[in-house]
Structures are given as C-alpha cells and as structure tokens.
Design a protein around this motif. Structure first.
Motif, short mmCIF file in Angstrom:
data_model
loop_
_atom_site.label_atom_id
_atom_site.label_comp_id
_atom_site.label_asym_id
_atom_site.label_seq_id
_atom_site.Cartn_x
_atom_site.Cartn_y
_atom_site.Cartn_z
N VAL A 16 -1.12 -9.11 33.98
CA VAL A 16 -1.40 -8.65 33.02
C VAL A 16 -3.06 -8.61 34.06
O VAL A 16 -2.89 -8.85 35.02
CB VAL A 16 -1.58 -10.64 32.65
N GLY A 17 -3.71 -7.54 33.22
CA GLY A 17 -4.68 -6.64 34.11
C GLY A 17 -5.41 -6.45 33.25
O GLY A 17 -5.37 -5.54 31.68
N LEU A 33 -6.70 -4.60 27.46
CA LEU A 33 -5.97 -5.50 28.61
C LEU A 33 -4.79 -5.12 28.65
O LEU A 33 -4.23 -4.69 27.36
CB LEU A 33 -5.97 -7.10 27.42
N PHE A 34 -4.07 -4.91 29.25
CA PHE A 34 -2.64 -4.35 29.50
C PHE A 34 -1.71 -5.64 30.25
O PHE A 34 -2.20 -6.44 31.36
CB PHE A 34 -2.64 -3.23 31.43
N GLN A 35 -0.99 -5.50 29.72
CA GLN A 35 0.02 -6.01 29.45
C GLN A 35 2.02 -5.10 29.69
O GLN A 35 2.10 -5.14 28.80
CB GLN A 35 0.38 -7.61 28.02
N PHE A 36 2.12 -6.53 30.52
CA PHE A 36 3.62 -5.67 30.43
C PHE A 36 4.60 -6.75 30.46
O PHE A 36 4.65 -7.50 31.49
CB PHE A 36 3.88 -5.26 31.88
N GLN A 37 5.27 -6.24 29.96
CA GLN A 37 6.71 -7.18 30.23
C GLN A 37 8.08 -6.46 29.73
O GLN A 37 8.09 -5.31 29.63
CB GLN A 37 6.85 -8.10 28.56
N GLU A 73 -11.26 -10.22 19.80
CA GLU A 73 -11.51 -12.19 20.51
C GLU A 73 -9.76 -12.58 21.36
O GLU A 73 -9.98 -12.98 21.98
CB GLU A 73 -11.21 -13.23 19.22
N TYR A 74 -9.00 -11.81 20.83
CA TYR A 74 -7.89 -12.56 21.51
C TYR A 74 -7.68 -11.53 22.54
O TYR A 74 -7.88 -11.93 24.18
CB TYR A 74 -6.78 -11.89 21.22
N ALA A 75 -7.68 -10.61 22.79
CA ALA A 75 -8.47 -9.32 24.08
C ALA A 75 -9.53 -9.98 25.13
O ALA A 75 -9.61 -10.19 26.13
CB ALA A 75 -8.74 -8.29 24.00
N ARG A 76 -10.51 -10.42 24.36
CA ARG A 76 -11.43 -10.51 25.18
C ARG A 76 -11.42 -12.08 25.61
O ARG A 76 -11.66 -12.09 27.17
CB ARG A 76 -13.05 -10.92 24.27
N GLY A 77 -11.00 -12.84 25.20
CA GLY A 77 -10.41 -14.12 25.64
C GLY A 77 -9.47 -13.98 26.27
O GLY A 77 -9.55 -15.17 28.08
N GLU A 78 -8.23 -13.25 26.80
CA GLU A 78 -7.48 -12.95 28.07
C GLU A 78 -7.93 -11.96 28.96
O GLU A 78 -7.83 -13.10 29.90
CB GLU A 78 -5.83 -12.22 27.00
N LEU A 79 -8.74 -11.50 28.49
CA LEU A 79 -9.55 -10.86 30.39
C LEU A 79 -11.16 -11.98 31.01
O LEU A 79 -10.31 -11.81 32.12
CB LEU A 79 -10.55 -9.48 29.22
#
Length: 86
Positions: A16-17, A33-37, A73-79
């Motif tokens: 996550v980055g 927001l970068f997420q890798f799975q 809101e999700y992206a900003r919260g995860e960041l």
C-alpha cells in the motif's frame, strides 16, 4: 473422528502506498492510493475525484448516490493511515 480444522491467514493488500499520477478524470497530477494484491494486481484510487483504476483500466462507477464522496473519503483515510498528509 474430528473434522479437520483449516485456518487461512492472509493480508488484504501486500503493498500500500501513495503515488502522484496524472489523473485522466481530474486532468492534473493527483495523489493516488496504490494497493497491490497478488491475485488481482494493482488498484489506484484518486484522492481528488474518487475514480479507480485496476491494472490500467478504469474501474466501474457504481450506480449509487454518494459513491464518489465515499471513494474519496476511503482513499484519504487509507493515505492518512500510512502517514501521507492530507
């Protein structure tokens, strides 16, 4: 005889980055927001407009009220969780 018990542990995202990318929707550089799975590849979520890209393709825009605000809101919260200032 007892039933076998199997417990599978996994991490939702292995990486996550934050990256600054030129957002096609906003038409300017934005924090993403970068997420890798492993099984699904990478997902980028724009912290400005809420649009998502999965492996280079734009994700679906749900037919629901408030989806854009919820994604932002999700992206900003995860960041914020990974220490990226607002």
């Amino acid at each position: 005889m007892s039933e076998p018990y199997i417990h599978i542990n996994y991490v939702r995202y292995s990486d996550v980055g934050c990256s600054v990318v030129n957002c096609p929707t906003c038409e300017r550089p934005r924090r993403m927001l970068f997420q890798f799975q492993e099984w699904y590849g990478s997902t980028l979520t724009c912290a400005g407009c809420g649009d998502r890209w999965m492996d280079g393709e734009m994700g679906e825009r749900p037919f629901a009220p408030g989806w854009r605000k919820a994604n932002i809101e999700y992206a900003r919260g995860e960041l914020a969780k990974i220490g990226v200032p607002a």
